[in-house]
Design a protein around this motif. Structure first.
Motif, mmCIF file in Angstrom:
data_model
loop_
_atom_site.group_PDB
_atom_site.id
_atom_site.type_symbol
_atom_site.label_atom_id
_atom_site.label_comp_id
_atom_site.label_asym_id
_atom_site.label_seq_id
_atom_site.Cartn_x
_atom_site.Cartn_y
_atom_site.Cartn_z
ATOM 1 N N ARG A 88 49.679 -57.933 4.463
ATOM 2 C CA ARG A 88 48.812 -58.197 5.613
ATOM 3 C C ARG A 88 47.626 -59.053 5.140
ATOM 4 N N THR B 295 48.075 -69.707 9.155
ATOM 5 C CA THR B 295 48.838 -68.644 9.810
ATOM 6 C C THR B 295 50.313 -69.023 9.903
ATOM 7 N N GLU C 129 46.447 -62.179 10.602
ATOM 8 C CA GLU C 129 45.534 -62.112 11.744
ATOM 9 C C GLU C 129 44.353 -63.029 11.463
#
Length: 530
Positions: free
Chosen positions: A405, A420, A431
């Motif tokens: 993550r 991204t 994110e």
């Protein structure tokens, strides 16, 4: 205002020890130039003073001058005595009205004149400060003249002003680098992304060229930024003279090529470090390179410039040689006294001063028609070069592989999108946050392995990292992203071992860094992180 106060412990030179220190009474050539015995005794003490001192009679004729004053007015004692100080020795002072003011003031008494001027003395025009005050001894009036050469002070003031201007340029350059490197990073990222997804070889080559050109532009910006920023730093650090020379030549290379100059580099890649102020050493090398370039422009045919670094018994040595017209041998002893060049504001005297400030030496070897070689020698650093330390690996309990993550915190939307998309195609969960406040809220409310944090964004990226690493809710790694790695705060973080990405970076570099920071977990693609 000046007084004739003399320290009691100053011992006058005795004639037996210094026959050149002649008493006033022995050098007067006419009775009307004789001075009282009280004043004659004072001249023996004035001879010992470290400044230039003259004694004038009421009409302005010189009745005494000490040895230093001979150099200031460029006249010997025998030549100056009995002559009018204003009309004959320094006629520009007479033209400026000093003589009339002196003669009028001597009649009125007391008289005091103190001002600065530019005078053609000591072989050239120099900035001087002259103070004159009247004294009355035995019923007669005399003028005491003190001359101070202020050229060095003015030169230092000019250097300080240039340093202040460079500091302002550095601040402007830092902002410009950020604004340029951000879109470059986005362009490079999308080019790499498209190159991986197209099967057309021609398109892949075109996209690779785009990526390479982005890197090239970033390198130019980085060199300019580094030079501008480092002119305002005063702290000394351990530097590699070969690396500094290479960075300066990167700025000069295009100009040299367009002037038809062939550049030969012979830089020792294993050179010992020197402890120096990087900006000062850059200025020194720039002065010498510009001097060599100007010499070569006066030469027809083959133009060659050689830059070489070497170890020596006395320290680290850099040679800058050109095959230009060279200098007559009788000029060599005076070359390093050349004042600032009117076009660049930089002179060989400045380069010599920088070398001496670093306990080094600068000298020139040349012969007319045989080119010139400037040599800089600096002492080796007594300390070992500080190597950045890597953070200790974080122990991660063995668990079933899950996607890494990643939080991308950057105020540049196109760069966030490029990162991204690229990371997503390599199996990462990504994110985005557009400022430090949003990034902190996201990072402390959910789990991330790595946060890619832009230094210059609303809320300050470095402050964000400090807050994250002091929070019990954060257990990941923070990576700096910057388009200005020369900024002091950024350099300090990198020296402490902070992982970082310099824009525009290769996207695969980001992938490899994330995998390395995530420890021994299997990467999203199934490979073990290295």
């Amino acid at each position: 205002m000046f007084s004739l106060g003399l320290e009691a412990n100053v011992q006058p030179r005795m004639k037996a020890d210094h026959p050149e220190a002649v008493a006033v009474s022995e050098i007067q050539t006419s009775p009307e130039l004789r001075v009282p015995a009280e004043l004659e005794q004072a001249t023996k003490l004035l001879e010992e003073l470290p400044g230039a001192v003259l004694l004038l009679d009421a009409s302005g004729r010189v009745v005494f001058l000490n040895r230093i004053a001979e150099g200031r007015i460029d006249h010997t004692r025998a030549d100056a005595l009995g002559r009018d100080f204003f009309r004959e020795l320094l006629p520009q002072l007479e033209q400026e009205g000093w003589g009339k003011e002196y003669r009028t003031g001597m009649r009125e008494h007391p008289m005091s004149i103190c001002r600065a001027t530019a005078a053609a003395v000591a072989g050239g025009e120099r900035a001087i400060s002259i103070a004159i005050r009247s004294y009355e001894v035995s019923g007669e009036r005399w003028g005491l003249v003190l001359i101070e050469d202020r050229s060095a002070l003015q030169g230092e003031a000019a250097r300080r002003q240039r340093a202040e201007r460079l500091a302002a340029v550095g601040e402007l350059a830092a902002g410009a680098a950020h604004e340029i490197n951000n879109p470059l990073a986005s362009i490079k990222g999308f080019a790499q992304l498209l190159a991986r997804e197209t099967l057309d070889r021609g398109q892949q080559q075109a996209l690779e060229i785009i990526s390479q050109e982005c890197t090239r532009v970033a390198g130019i910006v980085d060199n300019l930024l580094g030079f501008a920023i480092q002119q305002q730093t005063v702290a000394r650090e351990q530097i590699d003279l070969s690396e500094v020379a290479d960075s300066i030549l990167a700025l000069k290379r295009y100009g040299l090529e367009t002037s038809g100059v062939v550049l030969d580099l012979d830089l020792d890649s294993r050179l010992s470090t020197v402890e120096a102020e990087r900006g000062a050493i850059q200025r020194l090398l720039l002065i010498l390179l510009q001097h060599a370039e100007r010499s070569l422009t006066r030469k027809e045919g083959d133009r060659r410039l050689t830059v070489r670094t070497r170890e020596s018994n006395e320290g680290v040595v850099l040679h800058i040689s050109d095959n230009g017209p060279g200098f007559p041998r009788h000029r060599l002893p005076f070359l390093l006294d050349v004042e600032a060049d009117p076009e660049t504001g930089l002179g060989l005297s400045s380069a010599d001063a920088i070398a001496r400030e670093h306990r080094g030496m600068l000298w020139v070897e040349s012969g007319e028609g045989n080119g010139a070689t400037f040599t800089v020698r600096l002492p080796r650093s007594k300390r070992e070069r500080e190597a950045p330390t890597e953070p200790p690996p974080r122990e991660v309990p063995i668990e079933a592989p899950t996607p890494f993550r990643v939080l991308v915190a950057d105020d540049e939307p196109t760069l966030r999108l490029a990162l991204t998309m690229f990371l997503d195609r390599h199996g990462f969960e990504v994110e985005q946050a557009e400022d430090a406040t949003e990034a902190y809220r996201m990072a402390t409310s959910r789990s991330f392995d790595v946060a890619l944090v832009d230094v210059r964004m609303p809320g300050d990226g470095l402050v964000l990292i400090e807050r994250l690493e002091s929070s019990a809710d954060w257990s990941g790694h923070a990576v700096l992203m910057t388009g200005d790695h020369t900024a002091t705060r950024v350099r300090d973080e990198i020296r402490r071992g902070r992982p970082h990405l310099t824009k525009p970076f290769d996207m695969m570099e980001a992938v490899r860094l994330i995998e390395r920071l995530s420890g021994s977990r299997a990467s999203p693609s199934g490979q073990q992180a290295s």
